[in-house]
Design a protein around this motif. Structure first.
Motif, PDB file in Angstrom:
ATOM      1  N   ARG A 489       0.831  -1.199   0.000  1.00 54.62           N
ATOM      2  CA  ARG A 489       0.000   0.000   0.000  1.00 54.62           C
ATOM      3  C   ARG A 489       0.872   1.259   0.000  1.00 54.62           C
ATOM      4  NH1 ARG A 489      -2.925  -0.917   4.437  1.00 54.62           N
ATOM      5  NH2 ARG A 489      -1.244   0.177   5.476  1.00 54.62           N
ATOM      6  N   ASP A 490       1.924   1.242   0.806  1.00 58.03           N
ATOM      7  CA  ASP A 490       2.838   2.391   0.832  1.00 58.03           C
ATOM      8  C   ASP A 490       3.451   2.617  -0.544  1.00 58.03           C
ATOM      9  OD1 ASP A 490       2.294   2.502   3.455  1.00 58.03           O
ATOM     10  OD2 ASP A 490       4.263   1.820   4.150  1.00 58.03           O
ATOM     11  N   GLY A 496       2.175   7.362  -6.601  1.00 63.28           N
ATOM     12  CA  GLY A 496       1.029   8.136  -7.037  1.00 63.28           C
ATOM     13  C   GLY A 496      -0.151   7.322  -7.523  1.00 63.28           C
ATOM     14  N   LEU A 497      -0.288   6.094  -7.024  1.00 62.36           N
ATOM     15  CA  LEU A 497      -1.467   5.293  -7.372  1.00 62.36           C
ATOM     16  C   LEU A 497      -2.283   5.064  -6.107  1.00 62.36           C
ATOM     17  CD1 LEU A 497       0.228   2.650  -9.674  1.00 62.36           C
ATOM     18  CD2 LEU A 497      -1.197   4.537 -10.416  1.00 62.36           C
ATOM     19  N   GLU A 498      -3.505   4.598  -6.285  1.00 64.19           N
ATOM     20  CA  GLU A 498      -4.373   4.360  -5.145  1.00 64.19           C
ATOM     21  C   GLU A 498      -4.157   2.937  -4.612  1.00 64.19           C
ATOM     22  OE1 GLU A 498      -6.508   6.631  -3.910  1.00 64.19           O
ATOM     23  OE2 GLU A 498      -5.656   7.991  -5.395  1.00 64.19           O
ATOM     24  N   PRO A 499      -4.190   2.761  -3.290  1.00 62.17           N
ATOM     25  CA  PRO A 499      -4.052   1.395  -2.753  1.00 62.17           C
ATOM     26  C   PRO A 499      -5.142   0.457  -3.268  1.00 62.17           C
ATOM     27  CG  PRO A 499      -3.816   3.011  -1.016  1.00 62.17           C
ATOM     28  CD  PRO A 499      -4.235   3.771  -2.237  1.00 62.17           C
ATOM     29  N   GLU A 500      -6.299   1.009  -3.635  1.00 63.17           N
ATOM     30  CA  GLU A 500      -7.387   0.168  -4.146  1.00 63.17           C
ATOM     31  C   GLU A 500      -7.002  -0.492  -5.468  1.00 63.17           C
ATOM     32  OE1 GLU A 500      -7.967   3.342  -3.025  1.00 63.17           O
ATOM     33  OE2 GLU A 500      -8.606   2.485  -1.104  1.00 63.17           O
ATOM     34  N   ILE A 519       7.984   0.801 -11.391  1.00 63.76           N
ATOM     35  CA  ILE A 519       8.899   1.547 -10.513  1.00 63.76           C
ATOM     36  C   ILE A 519       8.657   1.155  -9.057  1.00 63.76           C
ATOM     37  CG2 ILE A 519       9.489   3.853  -9.681  1.00 63.76           C
ATOM     38  CD1 ILE A 519       8.811   4.845 -12.559  1.00 63.76           C
ATOM     39  N   ALA A 520       7.364   1.028  -8.707  1.00 63.99           N
ATOM     40  CA  ALA A 520       7.048   0.637  -7.331  1.00 63.99           C
ATOM     41  C   ALA A 520       7.646  -0.721  -7.007  1.00 63.99           C
ATOM     42  CB  ALA A 520       5.530   0.598  -7.143  1.00 63.99           C
ATOM     43  N   ARG A 521       7.582  -1.648  -7.970  1.00 67.37           N
ATOM     44  CA  ARG A 521       8.149  -2.974  -7.727  1.00 67.37           C
ATOM     45  C   ARG A 521       9.656  -2.884  -7.499  1.00 67.37           C
ATOM     46  NH1 ARG A 521       7.615  -7.230 -12.434  1.00 67.37           N
ATOM     47  NH2 ARG A 521       8.801  -5.621 -13.455  1.00 67.37           N
ATOM     48  N   ALA A 522      10.311  -2.010  -8.294  1.00 66.30           N
ATOM     49  CA  ALA A 522      11.752  -1.875  -8.142  1.00 66.30           C
ATOM     50  C   ALA A 522      12.112  -1.287  -6.786  1.00 66.30           C
ATOM     51  CB  ALA A 522      12.314  -1.004  -9.261  1.00 66.30           C
ATOM     52  N   LEU A 523      11.203  -0.481  -6.220  1.00 68.93           N
ATOM     53  CA  LEU A 523      11.525   0.170  -4.953  1.00 68.93           C
ATOM     54  C   LEU A 523      11.107  -0.654  -3.746  1.00 68.93           C
ATOM     55  CD1 LEU A 523      10.472   3.808  -5.817  1.00 68.93           C
ATOM     56  CD2 LEU A 523      12.770   2.857  -5.743  1.00 68.93           C
ATOM     57  N   ALA A 524      10.445  -1.780  -3.990  1.00 68.37           N
ATOM     58  CA  ALA A 524       9.855  -2.533  -2.889  1.00 68.37           C
ATOM     59  C   ALA A 524      10.873  -2.899  -1.819  1.00 68.37           C
ATOM     60  CB  ALA A 524       9.191  -3.801  -3.428  1.00 68.37           C
ATOM     61  N   LEU A 525      12.084  -3.241  -2.225  1.00 60.50           N
ATOM     62  CA  LEU A 525      13.074  -3.711  -1.259  1.00 60.50           C
ATOM     63  C   LEU A 525      13.994  -2.602  -0.794  1.00 60.50           C
ATOM     64  CD1 LEU A 525      13.843  -7.010  -3.117  1.00 60.50           C
ATOM     65  CD2 LEU A 525      12.774  -6.823  -0.891  1.00 60.50           C
ATOM     66  N   GLU A 526      13.599  -1.357  -1.042  1.00 63.59           N
ATOM     67  CA  GLU A 526      14.428  -0.208  -0.668  1.00 63.59           C
ATOM     68  C   GLU A 526      15.844  -0.363  -1.198  1.00 63.59           C
ATOM     69  OE1 GLU A 526      14.019  -0.034   3.519  1.00 63.59           O
ATOM     70  OE2 GLU A 526      11.996   0.766   3.417  1.00 63.59           O
ATOM     71  N   PRO A 527      15.983  -0.443  -2.504  1.00 64.94           N
ATOM     72  CA  PRO A 527      17.321  -0.632  -3.075  1.00 64.94           C
ATOM     73  C   PRO A 527      18.115   0.671  -3.002  1.00 64.94           C
ATOM     74  CG  PRO A 527      15.770  -0.259  -4.828  1.00 64.94           C
ATOM     75  CD  PRO A 527      14.979  -0.225  -3.559  1.00 64.94           C
ATOM     76  N   ARG A 528      19.403   0.565  -3.275  1.00 62.03           N
ATOM     77  CA  ARG A 528      20.204   1.781  -3.322  1.00 62.03           C
ATOM     78  C   ARG A 528      20.547   2.159  -4.751  1.00 62.03           C
ATOM     79  NH1 ARG A 528      24.770   1.275   1.004  1.00 62.03           N
ATOM     80  NH2 ARG A 528      24.496  -0.968   0.786  1.00 62.03           N
ATOM     81  N   LEU A 529      20.510   1.153  -5.617  1.00 63.81           N
ATOM     82  CA  LEU A 529      20.827   1.405  -7.017  1.00 63.81           C
ATOM     83  C   LEU A 529      19.653   0.901  -7.861  1.00 63.81           C
ATOM     84  CD1 LEU A 529      22.685   1.856  -9.486  1.00 63.81           C
ATOM     85  CD2 LEU A 529      23.664  -0.380  -9.033  1.00 63.81           C
TER      86      LEU A 529
ATOM     87  N   GLN B  11      -1.601  10.104   6.732  1.00 61.61           N
ATOM     88  CA  GLN B  11      -1.526   8.784   6.106  1.00 61.61           C
ATOM     89  C   GLN B  11      -1.257   7.705   7.141  1.00 61.61           C
ATOM     90  OE1 GLN B  11       1.008   8.444   2.737  1.00 61.61           O
ATOM     91  NE2 GLN B  11      -0.037  10.056   1.602  1.00 61.61           N
ATOM     92  N   LEU B  12      -0.425   8.068   8.117  1.00 53.02           N
ATOM     93  CA  LEU B  12      -0.145   7.111   9.179  1.00 53.02           C
ATOM     94  C   LEU B  12      -1.419   6.789   9.943  1.00 53.02           C
ATOM     95  CD1 LEU B  12       3.259   8.281  10.639  1.00 53.02           C
ATOM     96  CD2 LEU B  12       2.721   6.071   9.629  1.00 53.02           C
ATOM     97  N   ALA B  13      -2.189   7.847  10.211  1.00 53.79           N
ATOM     98  CA  ALA B  13      -3.431   7.648  10.945  1.00 53.79           C
ATOM     99  C   ALA B  13      -4.356   6.735  10.151  1.00 53.79           C
ATOM    100  CB  ALA B  13      -4.098   8.997  11.197  1.00 53.79           C
ATOM    101  N   GLU B  14      -4.377   6.994   8.864  1.00 50.71           N
ATOM    102  CA  GLU B  14      -5.238   6.196   7.999  1.00 50.71           C
ATOM    103  C   GLU B  14      -4.822   4.727   8.021  1.00 50.71           C
ATOM    104  OE1 GLU B  14      -6.060   6.231   3.306  1.00 50.71           O
ATOM    105  OE2 GLU B  14      -5.522   8.142   4.207  1.00 50.71           O
ATOM    106  N   GLN B  15      -3.509   4.541   8.091  1.00 46.23           N
ATOM    107  CA  GLN B  15      -2.998   3.173   8.077  1.00 46.23           C
ATOM    108  C   GLN B  15      -3.393   2.400   9.310  1.00 46.23           C
ATOM    109  OE1 GLN B  15       1.205   2.540   7.616  1.00 46.23           O
ATOM    110  NE2 GLN B  15       1.127   3.766   5.750  1.00 46.23           N
TER     111      GLN B  15
END
Lengths: 689, 307
Positions: A489-490, A496-500, A519-529, B11-15
């Motif tokens: 969800r984060d 910039g997309l909705e969690p729904e 892009i979200a998938r690439a960032l999922a693991l908090e990469p550095r590169l 957002q935290l509150a929402e979570q």
């Protein structure tokens, strides 16, 4: 309406042209009332994004649409109505008075006939020529469009031609019968920039020779700026603005045109401004809003916009038309579309100097050769394709390195070699301080975690059988993160997309949104590169700007480093800190992006930069192009010494003795001040942008 | 690096609020099930098959006649209240033997189809994804099985199936059904392997086996479902064929195949001996086809129906 610059009666008049596919409530109205005319010697540009109806309109003019398309309106060629004419009558016009250059030159030529014979056929259909005469004329035409050794090449088959040469052959065929109108449908979209410059040059020459009017259909605002006299902007099947190219570019009256121009990254502007994307997506042609089709995305929309579709009417004078009820206000300068953009968050305090930052990715003399084999049963090695032949660069923390080059230069191979994390054939790759050739399985996993990738095609990079949730959770699961739900969800919010949206499938999203998921998938693991392989080249300009902004914002917020591979030099100038230019498996030039773009040292970089068209008509017309001759040599048989010497303009200018060095000695990247380096024995700076 | 992703307070509150967490994200299994039962064909096929299973397994429990019983007062009688489907020349009750035969045929057909399709998917996907020695060995085995005369081997092995060893029979049937499909799967895997989402998964650190099961095989599901559907018919028909020649299911046990074989002799003057068994075979294949179609659409998110 009389045109002072192009006198004479219009050769092609299109009035109220409409094209509808299907019927009933699901009917798709692809073109809805298109009007234009071109006069002899005039070039009309039709611009629009994918789905705006620009190509369908040109097919309708040529009468090439399938029978189930319903076409209405009028298309007059030299006063003769073409719509509704029989195929036989049309055939008399096609190729003789009106001809077409298609986007894909490979499918425009018949693969089983010789190129020369195909041009000769185009001639004999309309002219009373003997075979020998037609052959002779075909060779002349090939010579005219700049094909070397035309007599010899005329006997070649289309597959023996490179993309640029095929497009030249198609142009030769188009001008064979001295037509009055040439319709070019994205003639250079499939080509590299240096080849594009060659082909545009050939088109200009062809126009001079024939005096024909050209209708140039493209999505590239740079090509339009330098090539056309008048421009017509299409949106949702309708023209929304028509005017001379200078007026439309410098004083646009329709918010869509303004948005389009604002969303293009510029090759000649170094400062880090944000691009202004157009919000939302183009409407589906099957479900148009009742009012102005641009209203949902327009920053200047007022409630009246929703009432009725505004007609195209003259605003400044009779030759500049716009379809916007607020065009008058825009013209007087009462309102502008300059939006308030969220600033890119500052990257902490002052960044430490480059030298003291950590090397995130170091590549040293990377080599990748592919064996060239022949034979089906017993494979013999007949040669080697040197896809990457000794490439070195480094990428430091918090930095974006743009890796640019034309197709076949080895940039994607370099990328794959880095991503595979396998021992390279030669050289070293160091990711975050760890040499990838000595990795054990556990280390490899942790490197993977720090290095992620975003691919070019957002359709094929997401598994169509998985929901967005599963796609985003996959890297988390692979690295044993429990409870991926909150993180997914984060991530969706972050891009910039909705969690729904998590429950939907990739096909329910538009290209830009899909790329955001990637892009979200690439960032999922908090990469550095993050390695980005042409992340925006499959997107329309207005969508592309939003994704570029997102990438810049994420980089600043999350402290990422990007390796950005692209062929679009304007995008790289906008996003990169440093740039490495590749040519035939080697680095030609590397350095700070502003230095490389402002004072390029390597003759290839100079040619490459000069070939990129700028979306600025006055600048574009005044620019000097360095046209490279010929095509990229085969990487299976690269030239000795300097690989660029066969096409190098500098090589031609220098003396015999200096040339010997280019032939025999391979130039290494040598420092040209600071961290700027060029692989040329005789490099000197030149202002080309 | 964590902590870089900072969220504003609201957002935290929402979570943390229970409503915020409730983003209903159904798993793939549940989505497929919903879409499967959302379609007319899926519901009909499933209901049909369920009724047949129920009849085949529960029917004999309440029916007075067993499949080995003989009614010596009624030889070759048409359907009547005491013998629902009539009787055979031997006095055996047609309903009882048909249900017994259907038990065998349903189990053998469905299981053999599932096993063979699963085998084809796994062998083909692994061979295509890993290539090299895996590919060579697996394809060599497939080629070997292709050239072996399946019917002959099953016939030779038939004494082994006699004493209630039908699971072995299922395995043997499946073993001779998977090869061609696995070659198709291998070819499709080769092209799928170059797709960017597979590369993305690889570069993410997803293990190769997992990629095969999560990405390769689901993307071939249309082919596999169609293949499984065809295999059900193929397995039932092979079993029927074998049983007709006296291999396969051994008497006193019966299958739809043996019943059809026997019934065809008397079909002209005592149609009930043939048509009930044949009709049920047709209905079985039809139900399986309906289910297959609905499953294929349910697996494919781009299918227009059942959305």
């Amino acid at each position: 309406m009389s045109d002072p610059t192009h006198p004479g009666a219009p050769v092609l008049e299109v009035a109220d042209l409409s094209v509808t596919f299907g019927s009933g409530p699901s009917a798709v109205r692809a073109v809805r009332g298109l009007n234009y005319e071109v006069r002899p010697g005039e070039v009309l540009g039709i611009v629009g994004e994918s789905g705006s109806g620009k190509s369908v309109a040109s097919m309708a003019v040529m009468g090439l649409l399938p029978p189930h398309a319903r076409v209405s309106g009028s298309v007059k060629l030299l006063g003769t109505e073409l719509l509704g004419a029989s195929d036989k009558r049309l055939a008399a016009f096609r190729g003789r008075t009106i001809s077409m250059v298609f986007q894909d030159p490979l499918s425009a030529l018949t693969p089983v006939y010789r190129v020369g014979d195909q041009i000769a056929e185009a001639l004999t259909v309309h002219q009373d020529l003997t075979r020998a005469e037609a052959r002779k004329r075909a060779v002349e035409l090939l010579d005219l469009v700049g094909i070397p050794h035309p007599a010899e090449r005329a006997t070649a088959f289309p597959h023996e031609f490179s993309g640029g040469m095929r497009q030249r052959a198609v142009i030769a065929m188009a001008i064979a019968n001295d037509p009055d109108v040439i319709i070019c449908d994205e003639p250079t979209t499939a080509l590299d920039v240096t080849i594009q410059a060659q082909v545009l040059d050939v088109l200009r020459k062809a126009q001079r020779e024939t005096g024909a009017a050209i209708v140039m259909i493209t999505h590239d605002l740079g090509v339009v700026a330098g090539f056309v006299d008048r421009v017509l902007v299409m949106y949702a099947g309708r023209p929304v603005e028509i005017g001379s190219v200078d007026e439309v570019y410098y004083h646009p009256l329709m918010p869509y045109t303004m948005g389009l121009l604002g969303s293009v990254p510029r090759l000649d502007q170094g400062e880090r401004g944000r691009l202004t994307p157009i919000d939302g997506n183009p409407p589906s042609p099957a479900a148009l809003p009742p009012g102005c089709p641009f209203e949902p995305r327009c920053r200047l929309a007022v409630p009246e916009c929703r009432l009725a579709e505004p007609p195209l009417r003259p605003v400044r004078h009779s030759r500049h038309l716009a379809a916007c009820i607020r065009a008058g206000e825009i013209e007087r300068g009462v309102v502008t579309t300059v939006p308030k953009l969220p600033e890119i968050p500052e990257e902490g305090e002052e960044r430490p100097p480059r030298e003291s930052r950590r090397v995130v990715l170091g590549v040293e003399d990377l080599v990748k050769h592919y064996p060239l084999t022949r034979g089906a049963v017993f494979k013999r090695r007949v040669g080697t394709v040197e896809a990457v032949a000794g490439v070195s660069f480094d990428l430091r923390e918090g930095e974006t390195l743009g890796l640019v080059g034309e197709s076949g230069c080895g940039k994607t191979t370099t990328l794959m070699e880095i991503l595979k994390l396998a021992r390279p054939q030669g050289g070293r790759v160091v990711v975050l301080g760890r040499d990838i050739s000595g990795l054990v399985a556990a280390d490899r996993m942790s490197v993977r975690r720090d290095m992620q990738v975003v691919f070019q095609d957002p359709m094929s990079s997401l598994d169509p059988r998985m929901t967005v949730y599963d796609i985003l959770a996959e890297p988390l699961r692979a690295h044993r993160v429990r409870e991926p739900g909150p993180r997914v969800r984060d991530l969706l919010r972050l891009v910039g997309l909705e969690p729904e949206h998590a429950a939907r499938y990739p096909q329910d999203f538009s290209g830009g949104q899909r790329q955001r998921i990637g892009i979200a998938r690439a960032l999922a693991l908090e990469p550095r590169l993050v390695v980005l392989d042409e992340p925006v080249s499959a997107l329309d300009v207005s969508i592309q700007a939003g994704v570029i902004n997102l990438l810049e914002e994420l980089k600043a917020r999350l402290g990422l480093s990007y390796l950005f591979v692209a062929h679009d030099l304007s995008v790289v100038r906008h996003i990169a800190d440093r740039v490495a230019v590749m040519y035939l498996g080697r680095i030609a030039e590397v350095g700070q992006v502003d230095r490389v773009y402002d004072t390029p040292m390597h003759p290839y970089t100079q040619a490459l930069l000069s070939a990129v068209p700028l979306p600025d008509p006055v600048v574009e017309r005044a620019r000097r192009r360095i046209l490279l001759e010929g095509d990229l040599p085969s990487p299976a048989d690269p030239p000795s010494g300097c690989r660029f010497r066969t096409r190098c303009p500098l090589y031609k200018a220098i003396g015999e003795t200096e040339r010997l060095r280019c032939v025999h000695e391979e130039p290494r990247v040598r420092p040209m001040g600071g961290d700027h380096g060029a692989a040329c024995h005789y490099a000197e700076s030149l202002d080309v942008v | 690096m964590s902590g870089h992703v900072t969220l504003p307070d609201e957002q935290l509150a929402e979570q943390s609020s229970p409503g915020g967490v409730g983003v209903a994200v159904p798993s793939r299994g549940r989505v497929v099930a919903r879409r499967f039962f959302g379609s007319w064909g899926g519901r009909a096929g499933f209901a049909l098959l369920a009724v047949m299973f129920l009849a085949a397994f529960a029917g004999p429990l309440v029916y007075p006649w067993g499949y080995t019983d003989k009614d010596f007062t009624a030889f070759l009688t048409p359907p009547s209240p005491s013998h629902w489907f009539g009787t055979l020349q031997t006095g055996a009750d047609v309903f009882a033997v048909t249900m017994r035969g259907m038990q065998k045929s349903l189990v053998v057909g469905l299981l053999a189809a599932l096993v063979s399709t699963a085998l084809a998917a796994i062998v083909g996907a692994f061979a295509g994804y890993f290539l090299g020695w895996t590919d060579r060995v697996l394809m060599w085995v497939a080629d070997l099985l292709l050239v072996l005369p399946a019917f002959l081997i099953l016939a030779v092995m038939s004494p082994l199936f006699a004493a209630g060893q039908w699971p072995l029979f299922v395995v043997m049937l499946a073993l001779f059904l998977w090869m061609v499909t696995s070659k198709v799967v291998r070819g499709m895997t080769l092209s799928l392997k170059e797709r960017e989402f597979i590369l993305a998964a690889r570069f993410m650190g997803v293990s190769p086996t997992r990629i095969v099961f999560r990405h390769v095989i689901p993307n071939l599901s249309s082919l596999l479902v169609v293949d499984a559907t065809l295999n059900v018919s193929a397995a039932i028909l092979t079993e029927t064929g074998l049983s007709y020649f006296g291999f396969g299911i051994q008497p006193p046990d019966v299958s739809l195949g043996t019943l059809i074989a026997d019934g065809s002799k008397t079909a002209t003057y005592a149609p009930w001996t043939f048509w009930f068994a044949a009709g049920l075979l047709i209905v079985t294949v039809l139900a399986v086809n309906l289910i297959g179609d609905a499953l294929r659409d349910a697996f494919d998110p781009s299918a227009r129906r059942a959305r």
